[in-house]
Scaffold this motif. Structure first.
Motif, PDB file in Angstrom:
ATOM      1  N   ASN A  34    -110.143  37.297  -0.281  1.00 10.65           N
ATOM      2  CA  ASN A  34    -110.121  37.050  -1.724  1.00 10.65           C
ATOM      3  C   ASN A  34    -111.030  38.011  -2.477  1.00 10.65           C
ATOM      4  N   SER A  35    -112.150  38.364  -1.864  1.00 16.50           N
ATOM      5  CA  SER A  35    -113.089  39.274  -2.514  1.00 16.50           C
ATOM      6  C   SER A  35    -112.487  40.659  -2.714  1.00 16.50           C
ATOM      7  N   SER A  36    -111.855  41.174  -1.658  1.00 13.89           N
ATOM      8  CA  SER A  36    -111.253  42.504  -1.770  1.00 13.89           C
ATOM      9  C   SER A  36    -110.072  42.492  -2.730  1.00 13.89           C
ATOM     10  N   LEU A  37    -109.336  41.381  -2.748  1.00 18.56           N
ATOM     11  CA  LEU A  37    -108.219  41.255  -3.680  1.00 18.56           C
ATOM     12  C   LEU A  37    -108.718  41.221  -5.118  1.00 18.56           C
ATOM     13  N   ALA A  41    -107.749  43.878  -8.003  1.00 15.61           N
ATOM     14  CA  ALA A  41    -107.118  43.396  -9.233  1.00 15.61           C
ATOM     15  C   ALA A  41    -107.910  43.813 -10.469  1.00 15.61           C
ATOM     16  N   ALA A  42    -109.229  43.804 -10.347  1.00 15.91           N
ATOM     17  CA  ALA A  42    -110.072  44.212 -11.473  1.00 15.91           C
ATOM     18  C   ALA A  42    -109.882  45.689 -11.782  1.00 15.91           C
ATOM     19  N   ALA A  43    -109.762  46.491 -10.743  1.00 16.96           N
ATOM     20  CA  ALA A  43    -109.592  47.934 -10.928  1.00 16.96           C
ATOM     21  C   ALA A  43    -108.247  48.282 -11.547  1.00 16.96           C
ATOM     22  N   THR A  44    -107.250  47.412 -11.323  1.00 15.24           N
ATOM     23  CA  THR A  44    -105.896  47.688 -11.819  1.00 15.24           C
ATOM     24  C   THR A  44    -105.516  46.824 -13.020  1.00 15.24           C
ATOM     25  N   ASN A  45    -106.468  46.023 -13.498  1.00 15.43           N
ATOM     26  CA  ASN A  45    -106.251  45.173 -14.675  1.00 15.43           C
ATOM     27  C   ASN A  45    -105.153  44.140 -14.440  1.00 15.43           C
ATOM     28  N   ASP A  46    -105.088  43.616 -13.227  1.00 19.14           N
ATOM     29  CA  ASP A  46    -104.081  42.621 -12.878  1.00 19.14           C
ATOM     30  C   ASP A  46    -104.637  41.226 -13.203  1.00 19.14           C
ATOM     31  N   THR A  47    -104.491  40.822 -14.449  1.00 20.62           N
ATOM     32  CA  THR A  47    -105.079  39.561 -14.895  1.00 20.62           C
ATOM     33  C   THR A  47    -104.430  38.341 -14.242  1.00 20.62           C
ATOM     34  N   ALA A  48    -103.153  38.440 -13.897  1.00 24.40           N
ATOM     35  CA  ALA A  48    -102.463  37.315 -13.261  1.00 24.40           C
ATOM     36  C   ALA A  48    -103.098  36.999 -11.908  1.00 24.40           C
ATOM     37  N   VAL A  49    -103.344  38.029 -11.115  1.00 22.97           N
ATOM     38  CA  VAL A  49    -103.971  37.836  -9.808  1.00 22.97           C
ATOM     39  C   VAL A  49    -105.403  37.344  -9.976  1.00 22.97           C
ATOM     40  N   GLN A  52    -105.510  33.672 -10.674  1.00 21.68           N
ATOM     41  CA  GLN A  52    -105.198  32.932  -9.454  1.00 21.68           C
ATOM     42  C   GLN A  52    -106.398  32.884  -8.520  1.00 21.68           C
ATOM     43  N   LEU A  53    -107.067  34.011  -8.362  1.00 19.86           N
ATOM     44  CA  LEU A  53    -108.218  34.077  -7.463  1.00 19.86           C
ATOM     45  C   LEU A  53    -109.402  33.276  -8.001  1.00 19.86           C
ATOM     46  N   LEU A  54    -109.605  33.321  -9.309  1.00 22.23           N
ATOM     47  CA  LEU A  54    -110.729  32.597  -9.906  1.00 22.23           C
ATOM     48  C   LEU A  54    -110.525  31.091  -9.840  1.00 22.23           C
ATOM     49  N   ALA A  55    -109.276  30.672  -9.726  1.00 22.87           N
ATOM     50  CA  ALA A  55    -108.973  29.245  -9.610  1.00 22.87           C
ATOM     51  C   ALA A  55    -109.314  28.711  -8.219  1.00 22.87           C
ATOM     52  N   GLY A  56    -109.475  29.611  -7.260  1.00 22.69           N
ATOM     53  CA  GLY A  56    -109.807  29.214  -5.898  1.00 22.69           C
ATOM     54  C   GLY A  56    -111.239  29.572  -5.555  1.00 22.69           C
ATOM     55  N   LYS A  66    -119.604  50.922  -3.055  1.00 23.43           N
ATOM     56  CA  LYS A  66    -120.496  51.578  -4.019  1.00 23.43           C
ATOM     57  C   LYS A  66    -121.272  50.558  -4.829  1.00 23.43           C
ATOM     58  N   GLN A  67    -121.301  49.342  -4.303  1.00 21.61           N
ATOM     59  CA  GLN A  67    -122.032  48.234  -4.914  1.00 21.61           C
ATOM     60  C   GLN A  67    -121.485  47.819  -6.289  1.00 21.61           C
ATOM     61  N   ARG A  68    -120.217  48.113  -6.527  1.00 20.49           N
ATOM     62  CA  ARG A  68    -119.599  47.744  -7.795  1.00 20.49           C
ATOM     63  C   ARG A  68    -118.963  46.362  -7.689  1.00 20.49           C
ATOM     64  N   THR A  69    -119.278  45.516  -8.646  1.00 24.31           N
ATOM     65  CA  THR A  69    -118.637  44.208  -8.715  1.00 24.31           C
ATOM     66  C   THR A  69    -117.277  44.365  -9.388  1.00 24.31           C
ATOM     67  N   ALA A  70    -116.502  43.280  -9.405  1.00 27.19           N
ATOM     68  CA  ALA A  70    -115.205  43.325 -10.089  1.00 27.19           C
ATOM     69  C   ALA A  70    -115.392  43.633 -11.567  1.00 27.19           C
ATOM     70  N   LEU A  71    -116.410  43.043 -12.173  1.00 16.14           N
ATOM     71  CA  LEU A  71    -116.673  43.302 -13.594  1.00 16.14           C
ATOM     72  C   LEU A  71    -117.061  44.753 -13.828  1.00 16.14           C
ATOM     73  N   MET A  72    -117.822  45.321 -12.910  1.00 12.64           N
ATOM     74  CA  MET A  72    -118.203  46.725 -13.053  1.00 12.64           C
ATOM     75  C   MET A  72    -116.978  47.622 -12.965  1.00 12.64           C
ATOM     76  N   LEU A  73    -116.073  47.322 -12.059  1.00 12.63           N
ATOM     77  CA  LEU A  73    -114.849  48.108 -11.916  1.00 12.63           C
ATOM     78  C   LEU A  73    -113.988  47.992 -13.171  1.00 12.63           C
ATOM     79  N   ALA A  74    -113.890  46.800 -13.711  1.00 11.92           N
ATOM     80  CA  ALA A  74    -113.114  46.602 -14.935  1.00 11.92           C
ATOM     81  C   ALA A  74    -113.728  47.369 -16.098  1.00 11.92           C
ATOM     82  N   THR A  75    -115.044  47.392 -16.150  1.00  9.30           N
ATOM     83  CA  THR A  75    -115.738  48.094 -17.233  1.00  9.30           C
ATOM     84  C   THR A  75    -115.559  49.598 -17.113  1.00  9.30           C
TER      85      THR A  75
END
Length: 230
Positions: A34-37, A41-49, A52-56, A66-75
Motif C-alpha cells: 500500500n505504501s508503494s502504491l 499514485a501521488a506522483a501521477t496524481n491518481d486521486t481515485a487510488v 481508496q488507499l487512505l480508506a484502508g 530519496k526520503q520523499r513522502t507522498a505529499l512531497m512527490l505531489a508537491t
C-alpha cells in the motif's frame, strides 16, 4: 476398458486445469505494498487510488529511496488535488526529504500558492529550513513570487528577517539575485511595509541599499531610502 479409463482421466485433468484458470483470472494479484502504491499514485496524481488507499491501512508518511513522502512527490509535480487529499488526511507538511525540501518550503520556492496555503492551514513550521538554511520566504523573494510573499507576510509571526547560510535575508535576495524588475520592486515594498530591517547587511557588511545602488536598481534604491535605509 483402458481407453475409457484414459478418456475419463483426460476429461478430469482438463476440468481441473480450466477451474484453475478461472480462479487465476478472478483473483486479484497484488502489485505492491500500500505504501508503494500510495507513492506512485501521488506522483501521477491518481486521486481515485489515493482515496481508496487512505480508506484502508496505509502509512501516509511512507518514503521512497530519496526520503520523499507522498505529499512531497505531489508537491514536486504541483498536483494540488492530490496534495489536498493527503493534507486533509493528516500528511506532514514539514516532512523533509534527503535534500531538505518539505512540501511547505518547496511550494514557497516554486510559487505554488495553492499548496502553500494548504500547508499554512495544516501547521507549517517556520523553523524548518531548506538546505541553504532558509525559510519559504527567502527563495520566494528571489524568484519574484509576489503572491507567495504577500501570503507569508500576512502572518506577523513569520521570521521576515531570517538570515540563511549565505548571509542573506529575503530583502537581500530580492535585490542581489533579481533583475530589479516590477515583481521585485513590489516585493521590496511589501517587505518594508511588513517591517523588515532595511539596514540588515550581508556577511560582508554590504547593506541592501548599497547592493541596489551597485546594481543600478534606482526604483528599489528609492524605496529603501524613503524607508530610512543607509
Amino acid at each position: 476398458m483402458r481407453s475409457c479409463h484414459f478418456i475419463l482421466l483426460l476429461i478430469f485433468s482438463m476440468t481441473i486445469a480450466m477451474t484453475g484458470c478461472a480462479q487465476d483470472k478472478h483473483t486479484p494479484t497484488p502489485s505492491g505494498s500500500n505504501s508503494s502504491l500510495l507513492l506512485k499514485a501521488a506522483a501521477t496524481n491518481d486521486t481515485a487510488v489515493i482515496r481508496q488507499l487512505l480508506a484502508g491501512k496505509t502509512d501516509i508518511e511512507a518514503r521512497d529511496n530519496k526520503q520523499r513522502t507522498a505529499l512531497m512527490l505531489a508537491t514536486y509535480s504541483h498536483h494540488t488535488a492530490t496534495a489536498a487529499l493527503l493534507i486533509a488526511a493528516g500528511a506532514d507538511v514539514n516532512a523533509q526529504d534527503d535534500i531538505l525540501n518539505s512540501p511547505f518550503l518547496y511550494a514557497g520556492a516554486e510559487g505554488y500558492l495553492d499548496i502553500l496555503q494548504l500547508c499554512l492551514k495544516a501547521g507549517a513550521d517556520y523553523k524548518v529550513y531548506n538546505r541553504y538554511g532558509g525559510t519559504a520566504l527567502i527563495p520566494a523573494c528571489e524568484r519574484g513570487h509576489v503572491d507567495v510573499v504577500r501570503t507569508l507576510l500576512q502572518d506577523k509571526a513569520f521570521p521576515i528577517d531570517h538570515v540563511n547560510r549565505l548571509g542573506w535575508t529575503g530583502l537581500l535576495e530580492a535585490i542581489i539575485l533579481s533583475d530589479g524588475g516590477p515583481a521585485h520592486v513590489q516585493i521590496v515594498q511589501m517587505l518594508i511595509d511588513a517591517g523588515c530591517k532595511v539596514n540588515l547587511a550581508d556577511k560582508d557588511g554590504v547593506t541592501p541599499l548599497a547592493h541596489a545602488r551597485q546594481r543600478g536598481f534606482k526604483e528599489i534604491a528609492g524605496i529603501l531610502e524613503r524607508a530610512g535605509a543607509k
